[in-house]
Design an enzyme around this catalytic site. Structure first.
Site, PDB file in Angstrom:
ATOM      1  NE  ARG A  36     -60.502  27.084  27.719  1.00 18.13           N
ATOM      2  CZ  ARG A  36     -59.984  26.622  26.584  1.00 18.13           C
ATOM      3  NH1 ARG A  36     -60.729  25.874  25.772  1.00 18.13           N
ATOM      4  NH2 ARG A  36     -58.758  26.917  26.263  1.00 18.13           N
ATOM      5  CE  LYS A 199     -46.674  18.995  15.313  1.00 18.04           C
ATOM      6  NZ  LYS A 199     -48.036  19.352  14.854  1.00 18.04           N
ATOM      7  N   GLY A 352     -53.248  23.621  27.402  1.00 12.68           N
ATOM      8  CA  GLY A 352     -54.352  22.750  27.809  1.00 12.68           C
ATOM      9  C   GLY A 352     -53.883  21.450  28.434  1.00 12.68           C
ATOM     10  N   GLY A 376     -53.442  28.558  22.906  1.00 13.03           N
ATOM     11  CA  GLY A 376     -52.970  29.232  21.695  1.00 13.03           C
ATOM     12  C   GLY A 376     -52.797  30.731  21.892  1.00 13.03           C
TER      13      GLY A 376
END
Ligand code: ADP
Ligand code: MG
Length: 394
Positions: A36, A199, A352, A376
């Site tokens: 990053r 999930k 990620g 996100g």
């Protein structure tokens, strides 16, 4: 929707307030992956080349308004200086950094301490955020937003400062948005989306929003078992979100009506427990033993997925196909990643863990069309949500 680009902003010789995403993994003071920081360099280098003096705001982790020494950006300042090849300043003051800012000359860079040490940064109270934003804005003549990983947040350094200063998006934000647009506005076909990860609840919004845009949707990872359960199959001790079974059933119905090909595994790698050395067995997806859990898609499924994807012109992949952290259960992720490298149009890896997985499995970033830095933020964009940090730049 057009975002102000950097070239359209007068930064020459100006003080530039820059939001970056420098939220890197740090273990015992050592940066584990500086991806990053590297992704932030083009915008910083451009500002330096324009003779701007640059004040950088960034966050690390979730200190929730407290000064937590282990979440200090000091190690990041050091690494950023090394990568830029110039010494950069670090201000542990966030409010009250005016004196440090005043000493900056053309081409100087100053990184402010973890902006989330200020509780106002993430406050739900507009006036609290605005108060902090006013002080930050007083440090500069213009604002550049380049912290893509935070643009889905209505935070002072992301959203409110843009209301107070002439502003533009940096190169990273522009690149990420351009890629996301290719995945949502008239994508080249066939368009395939591969979703995995732990999930269903994390990804259901994306599936729902992309369903009427895609041709093929392949489901792997821990979330596949909720799909198998929705089809009435026995899933043994595998991960499942029972409360989402009705939603998954609806999605499968909708997919059928829309003519979307849903690829679900036909074989599964199971094990008696969630352990690195658990013995793997390949079974049919129709006969998962009661006492076993599925930890990867099977080899036949992996090849089916990879072949289908390789023929697509647009591919988005988010979420590993299995527990790739354990070598015995990394094969599905490996084969699917390989399929992605063969895509002749654009292939995008988001998330990620997915980005970490392809690097861990020995792939080069350059083998993919694009590896997104913002998990996100990308997912919320693909869910069709409005991202405050992008709206602020229109
Ligand atoms: P990303 O960060 O790319 O969005 P997620 O955070 O959604 O991905 O999911 C990543 C995690 O999913 C990995 O840690 C992986 O071990 C886990 N996972 C994948 N398949 C399974 C499975 N069958 N059972 C349990 N966990 C799984
Ligand atoms: Mg993750």
């Amino acid at each position: 929707m057009n975002i102000n680009s950097l070239e359209g902003l007068d930064v020459r010789g100006k003080r530039a307030l820059l939001r970056c995403d420098l939220n890197v993994p740090i273990k015992d003071g050592v940066i584990a992956d500086d991806g990053r920081i590297r992704a932030s360099l083009p915008t910083i280098q451009y500002l330096i080349s324009q003779g701007a003096s640059v004040v950088i705001m960034a966050h690390l982790g979730r200190p929730k308004g407290e000064r937590k020494p282990e979440l200090s950006l000091a190690p990041v300042a050091k690494r950023l200086g090394e990568l830029l090849g110039q010494e950069i300043g670090f201000s542990s003051a966030i409010r009250g950094a005016g004196t440090a800012v005043a000493t900056l000359n053309a081409g100087d860079v100053l990184l402010l301490e973890n902006i989330r040490f200020e509780a106002a940064e993430t406050s739900k109270d507009d006036s609290e955020r605005l108060d902090l934003a006013r002080e930050l804005a007083s440090y500069a003549d213009c604002f550049i937003s380049d912290g893509f990983g935070a643009v889905h947040r209505k935070h002072a350094s992301v959203y409110d400062v843009a209301q107070l200063l002439p502003h533009a998006a940096g190169y990273l934000v522009l690149a990420e948005v351009e890629v996301l647009k290719r995945l949502t506005d008239s994508p080249e076909r066939p368009y395939g989306v591969v979703l995995g990860g732990a999930k269903v609840s994390d990804k259901i919004g994306v599936i729902s929003n992309l369903l009427d845009k895609v041709n093929i949707l392949a489901i792997g990872g821990g979330m596949l078992f909720t799909f198998l359960a929705a089809q009435g199959k026995e899933i043994g001790a595998s991960l499942v979100e029972t409360d989402l079974i009705p939603t998954v059933k609806e999605l499968l119905e909708r997919a059928k009506k829309l003519g979307v090909t849903i690829l679900l595994p036909t074989d599964i790698v199971v094990a008696p427990e969630f352990k690195v050395d658990a013995p793997p067995t390949v079974v049919s997806a129709d006969s998962i033993p009661m006492d076993q859990m599925g930890l990867d898609i099977g080899p036949v499924t992996a090849t089916t997925f990879a072949t289908a994807i390789a023929e697509c012109k647009t591919v988005f992949w988010n979420g590993p196909m299995g527990v790739f952290e354990f070598p015995n259960f990394a094969h599905g992720t490996q084969v699917v990643a390989d399929g992605l490298t063969k895509v002749s149009g654009i292939s995008v890896v988001g998330g990620g863990d997915s980005a970490a997985a392809v690097r861990k499995l020995g792939f080069q970033d350059s083998q993919f069309g694009y590896i997104s830095t913002g998990g996100g933020a990308s997912l919320e964009y693909l869910e069709g949500k409005e991202l405050p940090g992008l709206t602020a730049l229109l």
